[in-house]
Every structure is written in C-alpha cells, then in structure tokens.
Design an enzyme around this catalytic site. Structure first.
Site, PDB file in Angstrom:
ATOM      1  N   LEU A 118       0.854  -1.193   0.000  1.00  0.00           N
ATOM      2  CA  LEU A 118       0.000   0.000   0.000  1.00  0.00           C
ATOM      3  C   LEU A 118       0.886   1.238   0.000  1.00  0.00           C
ATOM      4  O   LEU A 118       2.108   1.139   0.102  1.00  0.00           O
ATOM      5  CB  LEU A 118      -0.957  -0.029   1.202  1.00  0.00           C
ATOM      6  CG  LEU A 118      -0.419  -0.349   2.599  1.00  0.00           C
ATOM      7  CD1 LEU A 118       0.355   0.802   3.179  1.00  0.00           C
ATOM      8  CD2 LEU A 118      -1.566  -0.687   3.539  1.00  0.00           C
ATOM      9  N   HIS A 119       0.249   2.387  -0.143  1.00  0.00           N
ATOM     10  CA  HIS A 119       0.972   3.657  -0.104  1.00  0.00           C
ATOM     11  C   HIS A 119       0.788   4.292   1.282  1.00  0.00           C
ATOM     12  O   HIS A 119      -0.245   4.914   1.532  1.00  0.00           O
ATOM     13  CB  HIS A 119       0.401   4.629  -1.155  1.00  0.00           C
ATOM     14  CG  HIS A 119       0.835   4.352  -2.558  1.00  0.00           C
ATOM     15  ND1 HIS A 119       0.084   4.695  -3.669  1.00  0.00           N
ATOM     16  CD2 HIS A 119       1.956   3.785  -3.050  1.00  0.00           C
ATOM     17  CE1 HIS A 119       0.729   4.343  -4.766  1.00  0.00           C
ATOM     18  NE2 HIS A 119       1.850   3.780  -4.419  1.00  0.00           N
ATOM     19  N   LEU A 132      -5.031   4.963   0.805  1.00  0.00           N
ATOM     20  CA  LEU A 132      -6.190   4.790  -0.066  1.00  0.00           C
ATOM     21  C   LEU A 132      -5.877   3.820  -1.199  1.00  0.00           C
ATOM     22  O   LEU A 132      -6.757   3.449  -1.957  1.00  0.00           O
ATOM     23  CB  LEU A 132      -6.610   6.139  -0.668  1.00  0.00           C
ATOM     24  CG  LEU A 132      -7.065   7.211   0.315  1.00  0.00           C
ATOM     25  CD1 LEU A 132      -7.364   8.504  -0.419  1.00  0.00           C
ATOM     26  CD2 LEU A 132      -8.283   6.764   1.099  1.00  0.00           C
ATOM     27  N   HIS A 133      -4.599   3.461  -1.332  1.00  0.00           N
ATOM     28  CA  HIS A 133      -4.176   2.644  -2.473  1.00  0.00           C
ATOM     29  C   HIS A 133      -3.617   1.307  -1.993  1.00  0.00           C
ATOM     30  O   HIS A 133      -2.609   1.276  -1.299  1.00  0.00           O
ATOM     31  CB  HIS A 133      -3.100   3.378  -3.278  1.00  0.00           C
ATOM     32  CG  HIS A 133      -3.505   4.751  -3.718  1.00  0.00           C
ATOM     33  ND1 HIS A 133      -2.597   5.771  -3.915  1.00  0.00           N
ATOM     34  CD2 HIS A 133      -4.714   5.275  -3.999  1.00  0.00           C
ATOM     35  CE1 HIS A 133      -3.244   6.866  -4.308  1.00  0.00           C
ATOM     36  NE2 HIS A 133      -4.524   6.593  -4.348  1.00  0.00           N
ATOM     37  N   LEU A 134      -4.272   0.226  -2.378  1.00  0.00           N
ATOM     38  CA  LEU A 134      -3.844  -1.127  -1.997  1.00  0.00           C
ATOM     39  C   LEU A 134      -3.562  -1.906  -3.287  1.00  0.00           C
ATOM     40  O   LEU A 134      -4.310  -1.771  -4.254  1.00  0.00           O
ATOM     41  CB  LEU A 134      -4.953  -1.846  -1.233  1.00  0.00           C
ATOM     42  CG  LEU A 134      -5.723  -1.050  -0.178  1.00  0.00           C
ATOM     43  CD1 LEU A 134      -6.870  -1.876   0.366  1.00  0.00           C
ATOM     44  CD2 LEU A 134      -4.802  -0.623   0.946  1.00  0.00           C
TER      45      LEU A 134
END
Lengths: 120, 482
Positions: B255-256, B411-413
C-alpha cells in the site's frame, strides 16, 4: 445481556466525548447525541469481524474497570469522573488507552460535525 | 438458508470495481455470456454526498473501519458496492510511469509490458472514461499547493480526472456505474449484487463457485468455463487462499503509507462544496509525492484530533484550512490471509524504517512548501509533533516518524497477486491467469507488481483491458484450432 452492557458503555462514552467537543458554537452540536450513538453502534456492527470482537472486548473491560476505583461501572460513574478518565486515556502513554479513546472520538467527531448546520 | 437453482455462465466476474467492470464489459461486448457477482449493493452515485458519513455506511467495506495491522496501524478504505472503488475515490488519473513498467518487466518478467505496447490500452481507457483537465480554475486549496511548489522550484501538475463537466463547470465522476457496468449490461451481461463468493473449485474443465446471497441467507451455486476474480487487493487473495488455489496469494500485499497535515492560511481556501484538490507535486517521485485531500469539517477534525488543544478553534477557522498529504511508495511488507472462524481476512502491513524516514523527509518538505504558500500554522497527523508556526519549528521533525505513534492512512492497496513469469514472485502469469490454474484469472489491483507511485486506478484499468483482449485473442485461437 453482555451485548446490552457493552452498548450502554458505548452510549455513555460517546455522549461524554460529544460533550467534550464543542467545536461549533451555533447550537448544532448540542445534546441529545442519540444520532451519534446510533451511527457508532451501526459502524461497530459492520466493522471487520475480528476488530469488532476486539473493540467490544475492550469496551467491556473499559466498562467494568472503574469498579476497582469508583466502586461502580463506567456508565454509573459521576460525569466529572468519567470525563477525567477519558481525558487521562486520551493523553495516556499507553497506546492501548490512547487508541481506544481515539477510535471512539474519531467516530464521534465524524458524526457530530456531519450534522446539518454544523458548517461542514 | 435457502438454495437457489444453479446458475451458469461462460464467464463469471467476481467484483464490479474498475478491474471487474472493464473485464465484464469487454468480454460481454465480444459476445461472451458474462455474469457479474458483486458483494455490495447497486447504489446510484447520487444517493449521498461524496465523502460523507452516509457514504461510509452505504458504499465502504466494513463501514470504512478497515485497518492494516502492524506496529504502526494503517487504516485504509475499500469500496463495497457495484462499481467498487470507483464510486468512492477522487477520480484522479495517471498512466503507469514508464520506469515502473520497465521495472515490472525486468524483475517480474512480465511479457507485453513495453511502454509502446501499453499505450493503446491507456488511450482506449482515457477515451472511454473521458479523462480530462478541469474546464475552469482549480480550488483555492489546490492552487495553494501548486503556488507553494512553484515558489520552491518543484515540479507540480494538475492531474486529469475521469469527470464530465456541465456548462457551469460542475463535475460528475464517470465511475463504473456510469460507464462500464451499463455498457456490460447493454451487451447482455447479468449482474447479481449482494452476492459474496465464499469458495471456488475446479469441476471438470470449468469452475464451480459457492456464494451466499443477500444477508447470507441464500446459498447460490454457480458454474462457469472461466472465472475472473476482481475483488480488489484484499478480497481477491483471501478468496484464492480460502479456496486453496494459490498459496502465494496475499504474501506481497502493499500500500501507499500516507501522512497528512492540516494547513491554516490567513484567507479562505475551503468551503462546503470544495472537492478534492487536483494538483500533485511529483518533484520527489517515485519516493514520495504530495497532494491534497478532502477537507470537509468532519475530516479536518480527524487530523486536528491529534492536536486536541487546538480542536475547539476549528469551528471558527475551518474555512481557512485544508488537508494535504505526503504519500510514499511503500514496499511489499504486507500480507492478506484468511483467519479461521472469521469471515474477514487478516490484513497486515509493516511500515519499514525506510518508509518512516521517507515520510519524515516528505512531511518536512511538504511543510516547507505550505509555508512558502502562505500557511500560518501546520498541524501534522502525528500526536506530540507540532503544530508548526514557522519554518524553524520543522527542526522538531525527527529523522524517522515514530513507529506506533504517527497516524498514517492509505487509499491505495495493490500487489497481493503480482503478475509475471517469475515463479518466485508471481501468483499469476503476464496476462492475469493464476499459475497452474486453467480458466482462473485475476483482474484487479492485486496484479500490479509493486507500487506504481501514483494513483493506481489508471494502471489497473490498462492492465485488465490488455488482459481481457489477450483472453479473447487466445479464446479465438482455441476455437479456430478446434
């Protein structure tokens, strides 16, 4: 029975946290905070199942722990004592207490400041 | 529990987010009999205000209360409705940076991933989605970020979005329920919302899926020649592992990690209708980048809760405030695995020391930028750190953000089932087929080999479009050969 006890702790805990956060002074954040409590109970009921078990267990322990100091459960404590306990947990050096109060406080803030008229 | 009659389809697509919707649309338009299964409900985009508590309850998985566990917990959100993540995100669009494509090609041995090979797929998606810049000026909060970057001499750009704008310049997101799902249905695809796939297993030359219907009170049996799993970077590996089909799935989840800072300016930069800022600063990419977040009063209060003494002021100053973020690329330090006795998979992510150092450096640079843009007070989402009233205060930021204390989010996976021919690293082949499993494909963010360093949806959609076209091509060859 157990579930009802936990829901009562959530209710009192959230009402106390809501009354602590008077961010907007136009009356939109005034009690009653039943809508806030309903939102939080609904969120808990759909959260990741193993986290739900953890948060309900933590809330149960939080509810019964004051028996040792006050001689009664959290929800039956005096409002001033309850608020003092919450403020102590919020700034505790122990991450468990901080995270516990932060979890509920975040949800309270979200629900409270999403109310019609709060400005947000 | 009631039992529905067995349903059959040539192709079953599990999940209707950007990966599933594009796959279902292209296969249906090519004449395949497609059935789309979606765990969430069909909820019109206009059913609630974007980024509101109502939206959390309606469209977010687990009401938005999902977290990657580790020494530093990382809350994240996923969509759980028809259209998936595209119904709840900001609609910002990036192509995969060429150096990232090259890295995936080299390390993961992904075929057909040269920049020129990917270009037609990026372009086709951009046409379909209507990727465009804003017709008018960006929001004041967005322009502040751009102005600060310009003054610092750093690279900043307006990021295009998949939006349609009306004559007044008001934008509407071209999410999956607006574009690819209607197209798929028009081409004959069927959609079953409220259906959760519990298990997949091989049966003859095809696949058998066991699912539960609404409120888990119905059992549904399905048969398909091919299955595309597109449940997202968490649910896809969980399903493959539950079904015993890909033991490596979920072991490279990433993730981020993102840290936020609320900036207070002297003038108004925020309003009830302010959307998401569209500028991003890519000066330090691929290590980290800056952007702006939704800055409604409820969201501002969450950042300000780390500075409880200042929280009571928020009601008076929130229109002068906006939230910005520093997002780092992250590493493959996570995992997704099913847990016995629980429905939800366990998601873990260890934020590395290197990530914490990048977050600290990025936070410092973001604060410098915001001071240059005119901020008079900065509140980082790190309890006990700040607030900062002047540049000299930034010396308080440590070399590494303190583990367990910083309030990070993501929010990014992605990357839980990386694609490629390197069998030591990859769960699926270069075109999404699960290694060793004929007719079983992955079509979502899980495919990305590592962090794309940018909003990943453009990458996901281009890769799944390419994979769907390859599937159709191979299928045609198979039919001709027979």
């Amino acid at each position: 029975m157990l579930r009802r006890f936990i829901d009562i702790q959530v209710n009192v805990l959230c009402q106390d946290l809501a009354s602590l956060n008077t961010i907007v002074d136009n009356g939109s954040l005034s009690p009653p905070h039943d809508d806030v409590v309903r939102f939080i109970l609904a969120e808990i009921s759909v959260m990741t199942d193993y986290l739900r078990l953890a948060i309900r267990t933590a809330t149960f322990i939080f509810g019964i722990a004051p028996v040792l100091r006050w001689g009664t459960f959290f929800h039956r404590g005096r409002p001033v004592e309850r608020v003092r306990l919450l403020l102590g947990c919020r700034s505790s050096r122990v991450s468990f207490f901080r995270d516990f109060v932060r979890f509920y406080e975040n949800l309270v803030l979200l629900a409270l400041l999403s109310r019609e008229g709060s400005g947000g | 529990m009631t039992l529905r009659p067995v349903q059959r389809a040539q192709v079953v697509v599990v999940g209707s987010g950007p990966g599933g919707a594009v796959t279902a649309c292209l296969l249906a338009e090519a004449g395949k009999d497609v059935l789309i299964l979606e765990e969430g409900d069909f909820i019109p985009q206009e059913s609630c205000r974007p980024f509101s508590v109502e939206e959390m309850g309606q469209k977010y998985r687990n009401g938005g209360l999902t977290v990657a566990l580790g020494k530093t917990k990382v809350p994240y959100v996923e969509g759980c409705c028809v259209g998936g993540g595209s119904e709840i995100n900001s609609g910002l669009y990036h192509r995969t940076p060429p150096d990232i494509l090259e890295r995936w090609r080299r390390e993961f041995l992904v075929e057909g991933l040269l920049e020129e090979e990917m270009l037609p797929f990026f372009e086709a998606n951009e046409r379909d989605l209507g990727v465009t810049l804003m017709p008018g000026p960006a929001s004041p909060a967005s322009l502040k970020l751009h102005a600060g970057a310009t003054l610092m001499g750093w690279r900043s750009q307006e990021v295009p979005r998949w939006f349609t704008y009306d004559a007044a310049g008001v934008g509407r997101r071209n999410s999956m329920t607006k574009l690819f799902i209607p197209r798929a249905l028009k081409a004959g695809a069927r959609l079953m919302p409220g259906t959760r796939v519990m298990n997949l297993r091989r049966e003859g030359v095809g696949w058998r899926l066991q699912a539960t219907g609404r409120n888990r009170k119905e059992r549904i049996d399905l048969r398909a020649d091919a299955v595309f799993v597109a449940g997202g970077a968490v649910q896809t590996p969980a399903l493959l592992r539950r079904s015993g089909l890909a033991p490596r799935a979920g072991r490279s989840f990433s993730l981020h990690p993102t840290v936020k800072v609320a900036a207070e300016f002297s003038e108004e930069v925020n309003s009830v209708s302010a959307g998401v800022p569209v500028h991003q600063v890519k000066e330090f990419a691929p290590h980290y980048s800056f952007g702006g977040s939704v800055s409604s009063l409820p969201f501002l209060s969450l950042v300000m809760a780390d500075h409880a003494d200042h929280l009571p002021r928020l009601g008076k100053v929130w229109r002068q405030m906006a939230i910005y973020y520093c997002m780092v690329s992250g590493h493959m330090g996570g995992s997704v695995r099913p847990l016995p006795f629980f429905d939800d998979p366990l998601v873990q992510y260890a934020v590395s020391d290197a990530d914490m150092a990048s977050l600290a450096e990025g936070l410092k640079n973001l604060c410098l930028l915001l001071f240059a843009a005119g901020a008079r007070m900065l509140y980082p989402s790190v309890p006990g750190l700040g607030p900062f009233g002047k540049r000299e205060d930034l010396a308080m930021i440590p070399q590494r953000l303190p583990a367990g204390l910083a309030n990070l989010m993501s929010l990014h996976l992605f990357s839980s089932c990386p694609m490629g021919e390197n069998l030591d690293l990859c769960v699926v082949d270069s075109f999404g087929r699960v290694h060793g499993q004929d007719g079983l494909y992955v079509a979502d963010a899980s495919l990305l080999c590592s962090s794309p360093g940018v909003n990943p949806q453009g990458s996901i959609m281009a890769v799944v479009r390419r994979n769907a076209m390859e599937y159709l091509e191979r299928d045609k060859r198979k039919i001709c050969a027979n």
